[in-house]
Design a protein around this motif. Sequence first.
Motif, PDB file in Angstrom:
ATOM      1  N   ARG A   1     -16.459  -5.360 -52.557  1.00 47.59           N
ATOM      2  CA  ARG A   1     -16.457  -5.988 -54.015  1.00 47.59           C
ATOM      3  C   ARG A   1     -17.940  -6.774 -53.556  1.00 47.59           C
ATOM      4  N   THR A   2     -17.874  -7.609 -52.518  1.00 49.06           N
ATOM      5  CA  THR A   2     -19.043  -8.687 -51.658  1.00 49.06           C
ATOM      6  C   THR A   2     -19.667  -8.088 -49.947  1.00 49.06           C
ATOM      7  N   THR A   3     -20.513  -7.700 -49.984  1.00 51.67           N
ATOM      8  CA  THR A   3     -20.348  -6.905 -49.204  1.00 51.67           C
ATOM      9  C   THR A   3     -21.881  -8.018 -48.569  1.00 51.67           C
ATOM     10  N   ALA A   4     -21.920  -8.744 -46.507  1.00 51.51           N
ATOM     11  CA  ALA A   4     -22.377  -9.240 -46.310  1.00 51.51           C
ATOM     12  C   ALA A   4     -23.824  -8.233 -44.856  1.00 51.51           C
ATOM     13  N   ILE A   5     -24.569  -9.120 -44.734  1.00 49.28           N
ATOM     14  CA  ILE A   5     -24.884  -8.473 -43.375  1.00 49.28           C
ATOM     15  C   ILE A   5     -24.550  -9.380 -42.564  1.00 49.28           C
ATOM     16  N   LEU A   6     -24.872  -9.062 -41.181  1.00 49.79           N
ATOM     17  CA  LEU A   6     -24.374  -9.975 -40.340  1.00 49.79           C
ATOM     18  C   LEU A   6     -24.982 -11.736 -40.137  1.00 49.79           C
ATOM     19  N   PRO A   7     -25.258 -12.492 -39.804  1.00 48.17           N
ATOM     20  CA  PRO A   7     -24.951 -13.839 -39.997  1.00 48.17           C
ATOM     21  C   PRO A   7     -26.580 -14.550 -38.925  1.00 48.17           C
ATOM     22  N   MET A   8     -26.080 -13.068 -38.115  1.00 53.75           N
ATOM     23  CA  MET A   8     -27.219 -14.036 -36.489  1.00 53.75           C
ATOM     24  C   MET A   8     -27.234 -13.106 -36.086  1.00 53.75           C
ATOM     25  N   ALA A   9     -29.095 -12.467 -35.642  1.00 55.26           N
ATOM     26  CA  ALA A   9     -29.810 -11.565 -35.184  1.00 55.26           C
ATOM     27  C   ALA A   9     -28.906 -11.021 -34.220  1.00 55.26           C
ATOM     28  N   GLY A  10     -29.319  -9.942 -33.298  1.00 57.29           N
ATOM     29  CA  GLY A  10     -29.323  -9.781 -31.737  1.00 57.29           C
ATOM     30  C   GLY A  10     -27.637  -9.028 -31.827  1.00 57.29           C
ATOM     31  N   ARG A  11     -27.462  -8.003 -30.344  1.00 56.68           N
ATOM     32  CA  ARG A  11     -26.237  -7.829 -30.920  1.00 56.68           C
ATOM     33  C   ARG A  11     -24.972  -7.974 -30.115  1.00 56.68           C
ATOM     34  N   LEU A  12     -24.283  -8.378 -31.107  1.00 60.80           N
ATOM     35  CA  LEU A  12     -22.961  -9.714 -31.537  1.00 60.80           C
ATOM     36  C   LEU A  12     -21.808  -9.188 -31.362  1.00 60.80           C
ATOM     37  N   LEU A  13     -20.872  -9.742 -30.521  1.00 58.30           N
ATOM     38  CA  LEU A  13     -19.552  -9.230 -30.345  1.00 58.30           C
ATOM     39  C   LEU A  13     -18.477  -9.909 -31.525  1.00 58.30           C
ATOM     40  N   VAL A  14     -17.868  -9.515 -31.725  1.00 55.72           N
ATOM     41  CA  VAL A  14     -16.791  -9.836 -32.390  1.00 55.72           C
ATOM     42  C   VAL A  14     -15.906 -10.124 -31.145  1.00 55.72           C
ATOM     43  N   ASP A  15     -16.227 -11.640 -30.855  1.00 58.03           N
ATOM     44  CA  ASP A  15     -14.586 -12.558 -29.962  1.00 58.03           C
ATOM     45  C   ASP A  15     -13.566 -12.404 -30.543  1.00 58.03           C
ATOM     46  N   ASP A  16     -13.449 -12.633 -31.883  1.00 60.46           N
ATOM     47  CA  ASP A  16     -11.572 -12.947 -31.849  1.00 60.46           C
ATOM     48  C   ASP A  16     -11.496 -12.078 -34.086  1.00 60.46           C
ATOM     49  N   GLY A  17     -10.862 -11.675 -34.121  1.00 58.35           N
ATOM     50  CA  GLY A  17     -11.196 -10.797 -35.298  1.00 58.35           C
ATOM     51  C   GLY A  17     -10.266 -11.435 -36.329  1.00 58.35           C
ATOM     52  N   HIS A  18      -9.383 -10.392 -36.714  1.00 62.13           N
ATOM     53  CA  HIS A  18      -8.225 -10.098 -37.702  1.00 62.13           C
ATOM     54  C   HIS A  18      -7.070  -9.380 -36.905  1.00 62.13           C
ATOM     55  N   ASP A  19      -7.099  -9.315 -35.845  1.00 66.32           N
ATOM     56  CA  ASP A  19      -6.143  -8.075 -35.264  1.00 66.32           C
ATOM     57  C   ASP A  19      -4.823  -8.385 -35.109  1.00 66.32           C
ATOM     58  N   PHE A  20      -3.922  -7.941 -35.406  1.00 64.01           N
ATOM     59  CA  PHE A  20      -2.793  -8.550 -35.110  1.00 64.01           C
ATOM     60  C   PHE A  20      -1.856  -9.782 -33.951  1.00 64.01           C
TER      61      PHE A  20
END
Length: 361
Positions: free
Chosen positions: A141-160
């Motif tokens: 419903r809401t789409t976003a752009i990345l909040p920071m420039a460059g190559r970004l790692l999702v260091d921790d997300g919502h996996d189990f």
Amino acid sequence: MLLTGLAALAMLVAPDSVRVTVTPATVLAAPRGSQQVLNFDFLLTNLTGDTLTLDEIELVVRDDTGRFVTRRFLRAAALATVQPASVLPPGAAGALFNPFQQFDRDTPLGRLDFTFHFRRSSSDGLIAAVTSVVPTRRLPRTTAILPMAGRLLVDDGHDFYSHHRRLDLLAGFVKAVGVTRNFERYALDLLPVDTAGRRFQGDGRRLEDWFGYAQLLVAPTAGRVVAVHGTQPDNSAPGVQDRFDPRSLAEDPFLLYGNYVVLDYGDGEFGVLGHLQPGSLLVQVGDRVRQGQAIARAGSSGSSLYPHVHYELRSAATLDADGLPVYFTNVRRLDGAASRVEPTWFADTGDVLEAASPTRP
């Protein structure tokens, strides 16, 4: 033969021995590439006078017509290591995180029938608790752009195994601050990395060694600023939380984020950016910001062990909210030497992303 025997034993026990509550009330099936993700929990309450040990979880998936699709199960050997509610004393309650979190995108998920088999302490009998879940397919419903420039790692997300995912709503400290819903269920911790995956230069012992520290942050989506905090000091070094006092959460649970900006995107969706650098906020309550507008700099304030930005989408500006899936638009997903532009991407732990086209603050 074992499973047939267990089912027969379970049929001999009254069905109201364990109360099962599903949270959140609306269970989402969120598309992610070739998969769909089911991120929800069970709260189990033992209504008997026995100690109950969870012996097996069985899931039967049915389509919209009620026809059988597939079956999954999880037995005691695995349960003990991943579920906080494996053992329930008399009258006790515990959380259990749905272990069947991913299905192929094309699998019909009309109804999920769960059976929880508990072994009683006073006999060899089993107690079976049964509940059904009807997922709602969640499209962005809401789409976003990345909040920071460059190559970004999702260091921790919502996996189990993510700490955002595994918020135990029945834990003492969670109940003490009045939290009853997982507002960070789909949160992302983002930080820049170089081409070798390094997060910092040198030995990384100073905040300034980290590539993300003090990096400019932009509004992921246009919205109105509804809450800010900008005076919490950064923790003094990576790996410590010496300027974050967990006791402060009793008065203001939002200090978990240290410094933060909360944006109202409309349509019942809110974005939170946390762990910001003190003194770096460029917005104030009441401001309307455009997508891509500079709003602050990344820091390591609050409950943070290293410089990064915490970003989450949720259903309310307060902590009485459910987390919502974050979909980034027009990102390049990096896999070593390969890359792929994703018009819309539901990010999670381990993803390496960059904007497919630069956004100017």
